[in-house]
Scaffold this motif. Structure first.
Motif, PDB file in Angstrom:
ATOM      1  N   ARG A 196       0.834  -1.194   0.000  1.00  0.00           N
ATOM      2  CA  ARG A 196       0.000   0.000   0.000  1.00  0.00           C
ATOM      3  C   ARG A 196       0.871   1.247   0.000  1.00  0.00           C
ATOM      4  NH1 ARG A 196      -2.870  -1.337   4.455  1.00  0.00           N
ATOM      5  NH2 ARG A 196      -4.100  -2.916   3.412  1.00  0.00           N
ATOM      6  N   ALA A 198       2.443   1.850  -3.365  1.00  0.00           N
ATOM      7  CA  ALA A 198       1.501   2.438  -4.317  1.00  0.00           C
ATOM      8  C   ALA A 198       1.353   3.931  -4.054  1.00  0.00           C
ATOM      9  CB  ALA A 198       0.148   1.736  -4.222  1.00  0.00           C
ATOM     10  N   LEU A 232       4.439   5.823  -5.241  1.00  0.00           N
ATOM     11  CA  LEU A 232       4.578   5.988  -6.692  1.00  0.00           C
ATOM     12  C   LEU A 232       3.627   7.065  -7.207  1.00  0.00           C
ATOM     13  CD1 LEU A 232       5.073   2.300  -7.817  1.00  0.00           C
ATOM     14  CD2 LEU A 232       6.766   4.126  -7.674  1.00  0.00           C
ATOM     15  N   VAL A 233       2.386   7.032  -6.724  1.00  0.00           N
ATOM     16  CA  VAL A 233       1.439   8.067  -7.135  1.00  0.00           C
ATOM     17  C   VAL A 233       1.942   9.431  -6.695  1.00  0.00           C
ATOM     18  CG1 VAL A 233      -0.885   8.950  -6.820  1.00  0.00           C
ATOM     19  CG2 VAL A 233      -0.519   6.505  -7.088  1.00  0.00           C
ATOM     20  N   ALA A 236       4.711  10.696  -8.970  1.00  0.00           N
ATOM     21  CA  ALA A 236       4.200  11.217 -10.237  1.00  0.00           C
ATOM     22  C   ALA A 236       3.595  12.600 -10.030  1.00  0.00           C
ATOM     23  CB  ALA A 236       3.164  10.256 -10.809  1.00  0.00           C
ATOM     24  N   GLY A 246      -5.456   8.518  -1.162  1.00  0.00           N
ATOM     25  CA  GLY A 246      -5.346   9.575  -2.158  1.00  0.00           C
ATOM     26  C   GLY A 246      -4.887  10.877  -1.540  1.00  0.00           C
TER      27      GLY A 246
END
Lengths: 329, 519
Positions: free
Chosen positions: B324, B327, B330-331, B334, B390
């Motif tokens: 988790r 992830a 990485l987001v 970016a 998020g």
């Protein structure tokens, strides 16, 4: 790669929602973080309650007791919470306006009398200084003993931690107006003040300090889970301050019946027998089969010290100022 | 002026980014203030907290940067086996959760640490790490590597041709320092100083764990107290505003002190340093590098050592939490790059440093206030638990942004100064300029920025703790849950996983930026 991770993120965020797919009524319970971790009571409480309630019990975890209080206040009347677990008596006065009477009568096994109509205890423990018996043969028997020793202790900050606030109240309850003098004399013994319990206990286990402010039941974890009998709590003659952790029904709940059933469930054997070896505290109602005999090796302090919620609220700011002034010198 | 070569929409993109940052910083603060019931008064204790905060941040920044300059110089002019690994390792302390790093540090410098054991063996008294010096020491541990990396970027940006020319002109080390290095330092040092200073301004856990008592109280702790115990949102917002104002003032001073170095373009040849071959200089650099390595690597080695035993028996939930976190990282990476490039472009091409300063304020924003503000903002709209990851990725991206900007802006400025006219002449505009000029030449700082962003996000505990559902925590949160359940051995194992994952992320991105480049 980015797209995959975005999908993973989406997946992870919707997993929580999947559980609520069917149309069962949802009971929202807010509690502190360690309650719901896989080692805490949370998962077993959820499983056992959902087996009988015909509902979906949904935990929301928020830091520790103080963070929990801030969160409920922040959400105010719009809160989704139906029940809140894990405030202690040093915090309940401030939270009281948001709660409704629980109407649960339980045969409580607390070392003090309890008649709060809003908050129902589900576990309790005495604060204590924990030490390592292989490093410390004769522990201090009082705060004055500790002051006269050359030991080092780690304590938690009362401004960011509930055990830290508990120690503040402990000294105040034991010494009243003398508390500032006690803190001044204690200052050289205090190695450092940490933001929370985990940091303090970690420092102690690393051997940074001789003692740490924790609970009389902390050694039970080492004894029962690790088969390690080298940790013990020092029994202080002044008596020990109590932490009583309570559950309460949020006044604006849209599930009053479920909430009420959950409160009764919290003091039932199903939960109370789980509490000692998951939360490492004493059950508020002794389960029929008793608790792990490892707890028999724990010290039994007397007297038990505890301010009422109203007293604790009134005392907090002046006691905090005394503490800060005494230690800042 | 004419900016016909602006990439299309660059100004628009930058405006969007600026708006996001404003919402994250001041918006969050405003949301907190909007829920305030009156403004809490400023007490004498707050004044004391403010003084301590400033003093420790100043000391930490001075020591970090003063030590980073010689270390960066030594790394810039020496080639040795393991240099690349060492530079990657330099990212590690900064990206570790504070608690993990502090425990590593204590294993070396604590009461039963290596240093004190050695002192005791030698019959010397043990030294205590607790107090102001402990706070500063821990901050130097966190920030010396970061400062070194930022300053090293400056050194690596000096074209090899300049050193070649210097050698041809018979420059000694003193001449090189005066003509080439000092102008570069005037450009990089204020920024590095500022970053460290601002990072230390918002310090909370270090100051508390090693400070020895309430003397070591920072403004961030006062915010914590105002929010959690007093539920005085007005005061929390006021204190957060003070923190941002301090950082803003520091940013203005630093930007004023920054002088652009005009070194001219080069052909990216390998730097050979003919000026630094004297045995004395070699020995000096070797000692500096060895000391810095020891200081940084020993605590990390202790973390690894402590965690190794528990690694095989870690609960499965730690590995899901690790995935988790990866992830999210990485987001967040970016997002960081997507936010940073437009700002850097705007800052360079319009000399609009204000946008850069806005990015800088993000690190001065109190994580607690940002988290609370976002919570107040989102709570009426959506279940906070559903957007936890998020929001974490976005906030982490904003946190990493200042570092990305510090790496990207000077590099982009140099590219534009050196090749801008040529590119204009060739009519290289818009996406073509981005693809053919910027991205290839920015690869190294981009890799560094991405590595930092990923690793920072991996280790962050700030916002997720406020939003996460019980089954949706990240690795740092899982680590804290282990500790809260008395499972200190498992926590040590999780700390090792976190250290390894953060380093791996940093290594992959940073290395990716330096493929076929000798650095």
């Amino acid at each position: 790669m980015i797209r995959n991770s975005l999908m993973a993120l989406g997946l992870a965020t919707t997993m929580g929602a999947a559980a609520m797919a069917d149309d069962l009524p949802v009971l929202n319970v807010y509690t502190y973080d360690s309650f719901v971790s896989e080692w805490g009571p949370g998962p077993r409480v959820e499983q056992a309650f959902e087996a009988t309630c015909g509902c979906d019990l949904k935990f929301t975890a928020v830091g520790d007791g103080a963070a929990l209080l801030a969160r409920i206040q922040l959400e105010g009347e719009r809160t989704a919470a139906d029940v809140v677990l894990g405030l202690d008596t040093n915090l309940t006065a401030q939270a009281a306006p948001l709660f409704a009477p629980h109407d649960v009568s339980a045969d409580l096994d607390l070392p003090v009398a309890w008649d709060d109509p809003l908050f129902l205890p589900f576990d309790w423990g005495w604060f204590a200084f924990v030490y390592d018996t292989t490093r410390l043969a004769s522990p201090p028997r009082s705060f004055r003993d500790l002051i006269d020793s050359d030991l080092s202790v780690v304590i938690e900050d009362p401004r960011s931690s509930t055990p830290g606030l508990g120690l503040l109240m402990w000294v105040k309850a034991a010494y009243g107006d003398e508390a500032p003098a006690i803190w001044r004399a204690l200052a050289p013994r205090i190695l450092t003040v940490t933001p929370g319990w985990s940091e303090a206990y970690g420092l102690f286990l690393e051997g940074e300090a001789d003692m740490v402010l924790s609970y009389t039941t902390s050694p039970a974890y080492h004894l029962i889970a690790d088969n390690d009998a080298t940790k013990a709590a020092a029994r202080f003659d002044e008596g020990h301050y109590l932490q009583v952790e309570v559950a309460g029904i949020v006044a604006g709940t849209d599930q009053p019946d479920l909430a009420h059933r959950f409160m009764e469930f919290m003091v039932s054997d199903a939960v109370q027998s789980v509490i000692p070896e998951t939360n490492w505290m004493y059950p508020a109602v002794m389960p029929a089969d008793g608790i792990n005999p490892g707890f028999d090796a724990m010290i039994q302090p007397a007297p038990s010290l505890l301010f009422s919620a109203a007293e604790a609220e009134a005392l907090r700011d002046p006691a905090l100022a005394e503490w800060r002034d005494a230690l800042a010198q | 002026m004419r900016w016909r070569s602006d990439p299309p929409g660059a100004a628009g993109a930058a405006a969007v980014v600026a708006a996001i940052l404003l919402v994250l910083n001041l918006g969050a603060l405003g949301m907190v203030a909007s829920r305030a019931e009156g403004w809490g008064g400023w007490s004498a204790a707050d004044g004391a907290a403010l003084r301590f905060t400033l003093w420790q941040a100043l000391l930490s920044a001075v020591f970090s940067v003063a030590m980073a300059v010689p270390v960066a110089r030594a790394l810039a002019r020496r080639r040795f086996p393991g240099r690349g690994a060492l530079i990657v390792l330099m990212g590690a302390p900064f990206i570790l959760p504070v608690l993990v790093a502090v425990i590593g540090l204590l294993a070396v410098l604590g009461r039963n640490g290596l240093v004190n054991d050695l002192l005791a063996l030698a019959g010397l008294p043990r030294v205590s790490i607790y107090g102001l010096h402990g706070v500063v020491l821990a901050h130097v541990f966190f920030n010396l590597p970061l400062a070194t990396r930022l300053i090293l970027q400056g050194w690596l940006a000096i074209p090899a041709e300049r050193f070649r020319l210097a050698a041809a002109l018979g420059f000694g080390p003193g001449d090189v320092a005066r003509v080439l290095e000092r102008p570069m330092l005037r450009e990089t040092v204020p920024g590095a100083f500022l970053v460290v200073f601002v990072l230390c301004l918002t310090s909370f856990a270090v100051a508390l764990a090693l400070g020895g008592g309430p003397r070591a109280t920072t403004v961030e702790l006062a915010i914590y107290q105002a929010f959690r115990f007093d539920f005085d949102l007005g005061k929390a917002a006021l204190l957060a505003l003070v923190q941002v104002a301090l950082a803003g003032a520091a940013a203005l001073v630093a930007l004023r002190l920054t002088l652009p170095a005009e070194l001219g373009p080069g052909f990216d040849r390998t730097v050979t340093r003919w000026d630094a071959t004297a045995p004395g200089l070699r020995a000096q650099d070797a000692v500096l590098i060895a000391l810095a390595t020891l200081f940084l690597a020993l605590p990390l080695a202790m973390i690894a050592l402590n965690g190794l035993a528990a690694l095989a028996t870690l609960p499965a939930s730690i590995w899901t939490a690790t995935l988790r976190s990866l992830a999210v990282a990485l987001v967040s990476t970016a997002l960081t790059l997507a936010l940073a490039l437009p700002i850097a472009a705007l800052a360079v091409r319009r000399k609009a440093r204000i946008v850069e300063a806005l990015g800088m304020l993000t690190i001065a924003a109190s994580p607690l206030v940002v988290g609370t503000g976002l919570f107040v903002l989102l709570f009426p709209l959506i279940d906070p638990g559903k957007v936890a990851l998020g929001v974490t990725a976005l906030v982490n991206a904003a946190m990493a942004l200042p570092f990305a900007l510090r790496a990207l802006t000077p590099a982009l400025a140099a590219i534009e100064a050196d090749y801008g006219r040529l590119a204009d002449g060739l009519g290289l505009t818009g996406p073509a300029r981005l693809r053919l000029l910027w991205l290839p030449r920015l690869r190294r700082p981009l890799g560094f920025a991405a590595g930092l962003a990923a690793a920072l996000s991996m280790g962050d505990l700030g916002v997720v703790a406020m939003f996460a559902s019980p089954e949706g925590g990240t690795l740092p949160l899982a680590l804290y849950r282990l500790m809260a359940a008395y499972r200190m051995d498992d926590a040590a194992g999780a700390a090792l996983v976190l250290l390894a994952a953060s380093l791996a992320l940093f290594w992959i991105f940073d290395r990716g930026g330096r493929l076929d480049a000798d650095a």
